[in-house]
Design a protein around this motif. Structure first.
Motif, mmCIF file in Angstrom:
data_model
loop_
_atom_site.group_PDB
_atom_site.id
_atom_site.type_symbol
_atom_site.label_atom_id
_atom_site.label_comp_id
_atom_site.label_asym_id
_atom_site.label_seq_id
_atom_site.Cartn_x
_atom_site.Cartn_y
_atom_site.Cartn_z
ATOM 1 N N ALA A 153 20.046 -18.233 49.307
ATOM 2 C CA ALA A 153 20.903 -18.937 50.268
ATOM 3 C C ALA A 153 20.056 -19.718 51.269
ATOM 4 O O ALA A 153 20.392 -20.860 51.636
ATOM 5 C CB ALA A 153 21.800 -17.931 50.991
ATOM 6 N N ALA A 154 18.950 -19.124 51.704
ATOM 7 C CA ALA A 154 18.067 -19.816 52.650
ATOM 8 C C ALA A 154 17.462 -21.067 52.021
ATOM 9 O O ALA A 154 17.398 -22.133 52.650
ATOM 10 C CB ALA A 154 16.968 -18.871 53.109
ATOM 11 N N ALA A 155 17.007 -20.947 50.770
ATOM 12 C CA ALA A 155 16.405 -22.104 50.091
ATOM 13 C C ALA A 155 17.428 -23.211 49.875
ATOM 14 O O ALA A 155 17.058 -24.390 49.825
ATOM 15 C CB ALA A 155 15.818 -21.665 48.752
ATOM 16 N N THR A 156 18.707 -22.869 49.764
ATOM 17 C CA THR A 156 19.752 -23.898 49.648
ATOM 18 C C THR A 156 19.949 -24.628 50.973
ATOM 19 O O THR A 156 20.236 -25.832 50.995
ATOM 20 C CB THR A 156 21.074 -23.246 49.200
ATOM 21 N N ALA A 157 19.810 -23.923 52.070
ATOM 22 C CA ALA A 157 20.043 -24.530 53.379
ATOM 23 C C ALA A 157 18.953 -25.516 53.768
ATOM 24 O O ALA A 157 19.218 -26.521 54.437
ATOM 25 C CB ALA A 157 20.146 -23.432 54.441
ATOM 26 N N MET A 158 17.696 -25.260 53.360
ATOM 27 C CA MET A 158 16.589 -26.064 53.864
ATOM 28 C C MET A 158 16.698 -27.540 53.500
ATOM 29 O O MET A 158 16.515 -28.409 54.361
ATOM 30 C CB MET A 158 15.264 -25.462 53.376
ATOM 31 N N PRO A 159 16.977 -27.939 52.248
ATOM 32 C CA PRO A 159 17.107 -29.376 51.961
ATOM 33 C C PRO A 159 18.223 -30.046 52.748
ATOM 34 O O PRO A 159 18.109 -31.222 53.121
ATOM 35 C CB PRO A 159 17.386 -29.403 50.453
ATOM 36 N N VAL A 160 19.300 -29.306 53.014
ATOM 37 C CA VAL A 160 20.383 -29.874 53.833
ATOM 38 C C VAL A 160 19.876 -30.148 55.243
ATOM 39 O O VAL A 160 20.120 -31.219 55.819
ATOM 40 C CB VAL A 160 21.585 -28.908 53.853
ATOM 41 N N GLY A 161 19.171 -29.180 55.815
ATOM 42 C CA GLY A 161 18.602 -29.381 57.135
ATOM 43 C C GLY A 161 17.592 -30.515 57.169
ATOM 44 O O GLY A 161 17.512 -31.264 58.147
ATOM 45 N N ALA A 162 16.810 -30.656 56.086
ATOM 46 C CA ALA A 162 15.850 -31.762 56.023
ATOM 47 C C ALA A 162 16.572 -33.113 56.012
ATOM 48 O O ALA A 162 16.112 -34.080 56.630
ATOM 49 C CB ALA A 162 14.979 -31.613 54.777
ATOM 50 N N PHE A 163 17.695 -33.177 55.311
ATOM 51 C CA PHE A 163 18.486 -34.417 55.293
ATOM 52 C C PHE A 163 18.978 -34.766 56.698
ATOM 53 O O PHE A 163 18.882 -35.921 57.139
ATOM 54 C CB PHE A 163 19.666 -34.261 54.337
ATOM 55 N N PHE A 164 19.479 -33.767 57.426
ATOM 56 C CA PHE A 164 19.897 -34.020 58.806
ATOM 57 C C PHE A 164 18.701 -34.473 59.655
ATOM 58 O O PHE A 164 18.843 -35.325 60.546
ATOM 59 C CB PHE A 164 20.507 -32.753 59.412
ATOM 60 N N GLY A 165 17.538 -33.898 59.393
ATOM 61 C CA GLY A 165 16.353 -34.285 60.149
ATOM 62 C C GLY A 165 15.967 -35.739 59.917
ATOM 63 O O GLY A 165 15.553 -36.438 60.844
ATOM 64 N N VAL A 166 16.101 -36.202 58.669
ATOM 65 C CA VAL A 166 15.808 -37.612 58.374
ATOM 66 C C VAL A 166 16.773 -38.518 59.124
ATOM 67 O O VAL A 166 16.370 -39.542 59.704
ATOM 68 C CB VAL A 166 15.885 -37.866 56.858
ATOM 69 N N LEU A 167 18.050 -38.161 59.135
ATOM 70 C CA LEU A 167 19.025 -38.960 59.886
ATOM 71 C C LEU A 167 18.693 -38.945 61.379
ATOM 72 O O LEU A 167 18.794 -39.973 62.059
ATOM 73 C CB LEU A 167 20.435 -38.413 59.666
ATOM 74 N N LEU A 168 18.275 -37.795 61.878
ATOM 75 C CA LEU A 168 17.934 -37.675 63.292
ATOM 76 C C LEU A 168 16.723 -38.521 63.649
ATOM 77 O O LEU A 168 16.635 -39.071 64.755
ATOM 78 C CB LEU A 168 17.668 -36.203 63.604
ATOM 79 N N ALA A 169 15.781 -38.644 62.708
ATOM 80 C CA ALA A 169 14.574 -39.436 62.960
ATOM 81 C C ALA A 169 14.870 -40.920 63.101
ATOM 82 O O ALA A 169 14.029 -41.679 63.609
ATOM 83 C CB ALA A 169 13.562 -39.220 61.843
ATOM 84 N N GLN A 170 16.049 -41.356 62.664
ATOM 85 C CA GLN A 170 16.435 -42.759 62.826
ATOM 86 C C GLN A 170 16.873 -43.076 64.250
ATOM 87 O O GLN A 170 17.247 -44.196 64.560
ATOM 88 C CB GLN A 170 17.559 -43.112 61.844
ATOM 89 N N GLN A 171 16.849 -42.054 65.118
ATOM 90 C CA GLN A 171 17.174 -42.185 66.534
ATOM 91 C C GLN A 171 18.571 -42.796 66.750
ATOM 92 O O GLN A 171 18.729 -43.821 67.404
ATOM 93 C CB GLN A 171 16.113 -43.041 67.260
ATOM 94 N N PRO A 172 19.613 -42.154 66.217
ATOM 95 C CA PRO A 172 20.965 -42.664 66.462
ATOM 96 C C PRO A 172 21.344 -42.506 67.928
ATOM 97 O O PRO A 172 20.792 -41.669 68.647
ATOM 98 C CB PRO A 172 21.831 -41.772 65.566
#
Length: 935
Positions: A153-172
């Motif tokens: 379950a933890a390994a499933t969550a990490m790529p999702v969190g990484a995707f949110f991090g990429v969106l966050l890096a775009q400085q919305p």
């Protein structure tokens, strides 16, 4: 010898055995990097973000990958070949590459690098999850398979969190920035890290305590897992939807799942009270975890504005990164490192006992210091507390080294005594997976007793150099010492005068008047860059984002901040009553380093002066600090540099970029005189330069293949200098020797090969002599080189500024910066941005050739003309692209230090064509100019 020992594979086949740098060192590497960034502070772009992610994505994620694999193997007893060292190493390498790219891409604002890094890291964790699933399928039925399901379950969550991090890096812009921040952090902290930790501690907690496991542990873990998954899913969904109650409900659900799961930890703790560093630290870490989850739930619920939620999130990040994740990793490693090294019970105790050195002191300083740091204390106090916490964390590194040394010494002592009589498998006990983590109900003492005795003479017990700690943890005098040190630091820091507006300054009497100032954010500048406020006035800043595409905000060093504003948005910031100079900046990653700094100056009353804090160059009205490295003194005017010659001064003359014509003579006699002069190297920035014939670069020599050059070097400097011509082949002993002041030498060479060649001073330290200005170019044209309408010569180099850059008192290049490769500026032909004011000129349709040399001394170049394409490229003596009717083209001329070449283009229409080094950080440091093309 037991059957188990005879059937055990060799150490090389077991991923958990022996020294394995890719497994053992990255956590220490990232932790050290986090401490370095903490020490350097504002000198590094995005320092706060970088520290948190070096800990969580770097140190903790690597540790999670390593130890969840280890525990899965220990619990499931699958064959080592199912997921051998090679496969594990590839995953860890992929994670290492991905993490590094993220750490570079986000602070640099480079989206493609960030995406690539996040993709690599997410792929590594996904691969990790697949291998765990394969282990689970291949294993025989047994207890605690639920732990592996936590890992999945933890390994499933990490790529999702990484995707949110990429969106966050775009400085919305806010509120999306804050909502994504909550979604990203909760997915990673509660999903990736939280589920891994809870799954592991079911079995690992009793092992740390050396106590029998609660018989309900497996059932409680099984019941808690769906509650935890639902909680984090609801919390993340609520954040993305912008619904505060739903987010808070999800977090409270997760907290309830944690408390239900934690019941399995209580019974072992009652049987064996935590009294060692590992157990006490782990208990503190879990307390921080639960407290952080509840705190975020309350924050989201009582704060109706998502922007305000984001503004307080730095406190949440500190609690999760330091209080929970890092402290738990340190606790686990303090037990696992000696266990993996093995060597028998006595050796194991010796390794473990090193971590008990100063343990109560370190635990109290870390936890109490962090708790106080989270309070709204004055800035000097929080800085002092942060330093104490960092020292407590840093102390773990040398203790780890000492523990490893002790364990290795003990193993060798046991093996040397046993000799040939005792097989190696008996002399060195099982890897950590065989020390009992897979058999949780048993106590640790029972497990060590099960290791069979070797056949042959008795082996004397290894005696630890560190006495075992049998005392209760909290009765140590170190507890009082830690509290006393923290109290002393807090008291001393509170006595310091504060530079904050209205804070720590004696008796500020408000005037009752409010000063309202309009400030615009545009082109990586605040306009005006400094504002003056009467002492005691209330200051209100009305900020408007006038950029068309970029998000900005304003943060004051007194704690006030605006929301992140989309293009065209306006917001107000109430700075309160002003009693001293205040500094503000844009907190979007990289913008502060680009020059987005605002200074509030104070007049009248008891103001401490009208200069900005620190007295930095560029902090007075009309200028702001540049994007130079590490807070350099290079300054940039508020208006764009290319708006007028005044930026470099009315008396400034740009270095002539036109290549000198090729003369008919075949023997060139030249005198180069070393002179030390003060020169302007950037707008308002001066440096004492070492020059050939008064210019840097020195005179350009232009010839053909077969020409002879006879150069007389005369040293009018104050120290020894020399010269090295790359254009000729000579033994260095005589012609390149250092010439003392007042002396001279003659250097004769024949140009036997075409190229744009560097010449420079070769006296050591060579980097400092080149950086100070002693370099130039020799252009030897290829045979039958076609004529062009215009030829320009551009030599790129770096500036390393010293302590003083004022006209009349400027000093030479900083040799320390030069050796560290931390330039304050990167320039064409000696002066930053000079061709933004003195343009290179051409006409539409003319063929233009740019000769480019990278003089370094350290950095490469990627020469590019914005709006143009190159149809001819020649580099380092070779044609890369000819004008032969083909459809190919080129966009950059890439050069390493001391390399050169030329490119050609024809401009299709009139206009202003910038030319840059496409190493964009260097372009922004000064490697920038303009070609003005006329009809």
């Amino acid at each position: 010898m037991s059957t188990r020992q005879l059937e055990r594979p060799s150490a090389a086949a077991l991923p958990g055995r022996g020294v394995w740098p890719l497994r053992d060192h990255p956590t220490t590497l990232w932790l050290t990097a986090a401490l370095v960034v903490t020490a350097l502070g504002r000198g590094i772009p995005g320092a706060d973000w970088l520290v948190v992610h070096l800990v969580l994505l770097g140190a903790v994620t690597h540790a999670v990958m390593v130890w969840s694999t280890h525990f899965a193997q220990a619990l499931l007893k699958t064959p080592p070949t199912l997921d051998g060292r090679r496969q594990q190493g590839r995953r860890l390498a992929l994670l290492l590459v991905g993490s590094t790219l993220v750490f570079v891409g986000v602070p640099a604002g480079c989206g493609p690098v960030t995406v690539a890094g996040a993709t690599c890291a997410a792929a590594a964790v996904t691969w990790h999850g697949v291998q765990l699933w394969r282990r689970l399928r291949a294993a025989l039925p047994g207890r605690f398979r639920i732990t592996i399901r936590y890992y999945l379950a933890a390994a499933t969550a990490m790529p999702v969190g990484a995707f949110f991090g990429v969106l966050l890096a775009q400085q919305p812009a806010d509120p999306w920035h804050a909502r994504l921040l909550v979604a990203h952090s909760m997915t990673m902290a509660l999903g990736w890290l939280g589920l891994t930790v809870t799954g592991t501690l079911v079995t690992f907690w009793p092992t740390l305590l050396r106590a029998r496991m609660d018989d309900r542990a497996e059932g409680l873990a099984r019941e808690a897992l769906p509650v935890l998954i639902v909680g984090v899913t609801v919390a993340v969904g609520g954040a993305l939807a912008g619904w505060h109650p739903l987010t808070s409900l999800g977090l409270m659900t997760y907290a309830a799942g944690l408390l239900w799961w934690a019941r399995a930890l209580v019974t072992p703790a009652r049987r064996s009270v935590p009294r060692r560093f590992a157990t006490v630290s782990a208990a503190c870490a879990l307390t921080w975890f639960v407290a952080a989850v509840v705190a975020v739930a309350v924050l989201v619920l009582v704060t109706p504005d998502w922007t305000e939620v984001g503004a307080h999130y730095d406190l949440v990040a500190a609690a999760l990164a330091l209080g929970f994740a890092l402290q738990l990793v340190l606790a686990a490693l303090s037990h696992l490192v000696p266990s993996v090294l093995g060597g028998g019970p006595a050796v194991l105790r010796a390794g473990l006992d090193w971590f008990e050195r100063g343990a109560p002191f370190r635990v109290v300083v870390l936890n109490l210091g962090l708790a106080l740091w989270l309070l709204p204390l004055p800035s000097p106090t929080r800085m002092a507390l942060g330093g104490l916490v960092a020292l407590a964390v840093a102390s773990f590194l040398p203790l780890t080294g000492l523990s490893v040394r002790e364990s290795i010494r003990g193993r060798r002592a046991a093996q040397s005594v046993a000799g040939a009589t005792v097989p190696a498998a008996a002399a060195v006990p099982a890897a950590a997976g065989d020390l009992g983590e897979a058999d949780p109900p048993a106590a640790e003492g029972a497990r060590t007793a099960q290791i069979p005795a070797a056949t042959g003479p008795a082996i004397p017990a290894f005696t630890s150099r560190v006495p075992a700690n049998g005392r209760a943890f909290w009765t140590s005098g170190q507890l009082a010492a830690a509290v006393s040190v923290i109290a002393l630091v807090v008291a001393a820091s509170l006595a310091l005068p504060s530079a904050a507006a209205g804070g720590g300054r004696a008796e500020v009497t408000p005037t009752g008047h409010t000063t309202t100032v309009d400030v615009a954010a545009r082109d990586m500048r605040f306009t005006p860059a400094s504002i003056t406020v009467p002492f005691g006035d209330r200051l209100v800043i009305r900020l408007t984002n006038r950029d068309e595409t970029t998000t900005h905000d304003l943060v004051l060093d007194t704690g006030g901040r605006t929301a992140r504003m989309a293009p065209g948005a306006t917001g107000e910031l109430d700075a309160g009553v002003v009693a001293g100079p205040v500094e503000g900046w844009c907190s979007v990653v990289g913008h502060r380093q680009m020059g987005m700094v605002l200074h509030v100056l104070v007049v009248g009353g008891d103001a401490a002066g009208t200069a900005a804090p620190g007295g930095r160059a560029g902090s007075v009205a009309g200028s702001v600090p540049s994007a130079g490295h590490g807070g350099s003194s290079m300054t940039m005017p508020d208006a764009p540099v290319h708006s007028g010659q005044g930026a470099l001064g009315a008396g400034f003359t740009a270095y002539d970029p036109v290549l000198p014509p090729l003369m008919a003579e075949r023997v060139h006699r030249v005198t180069l005189t070393v002179e030390e002069l003060e020169q302007q190297v950037a707008p308002g920035v001066w440096q004492r330069r070492w020059t050939y014939n008064g210019t840097s670069p020195g005179p350009t020599l232009h010839g053909r293949v077969g020409d002879v050059f006879e150069v007389t070097l005369v040293n009018h400097g104050t120290m020894g200098h020399s010269i090295d011509f790359h254009a000729g082949s000579r033994a260095p002993d005589e012609v390149m020797r250092t010439v003392p002041p007042g002396a001279s030498l003659t250097y004769r060479f024949t140009a036997t090969r075409a190229g744009i060649w560097m010449y420079h001073c070769g006296t050591m330290p060579m980097s400092a002599h080149i950086a100070a200005g002693l370099f130039g170019a020799v252009v030897i044209e290829p045979p039958d080189l076609p004529a062009v309408d215009r030829s320009f010569l551009l030599v790129q180099s770096e500036l390393y500024l010293g302590a003083s850059t004022a006209h009349g008192s400027a000093v030479e290049a900083d040799a320390t910066k030069t050796q560290a490769d931390t330039p304050d500026g990167v320039v064409f032909n000696g002066t930053a941005f000079q061709y933004d004011t003195t343009h290179l000129r051409a006409r539409v349709g003319e063929r233009v050739r740019f000769w480019v040399l990278d003089a370094g001394p350290n950095r490469g170049s990627s020469f590019h003309v914005v709006g143009a394409q190159f149809d001819v490229v020649w580099a380092e003596g070779a044609w890369l692209l000819r004008r032969d009717g083909s459809s190919g083209g080129s966009q950059t001329l890439s050069l390493g230090a001391a390399q050169g070449g030329f490119v050609e283009t024809s401009f299709p229409e009139a206009g202003h064509y910038p030319f840059v080094s496409h190493v964009m950080a260097d372009a922004e440091r000064g490697a920038h100019g303009i070609v003005q093309v006329q009809p």
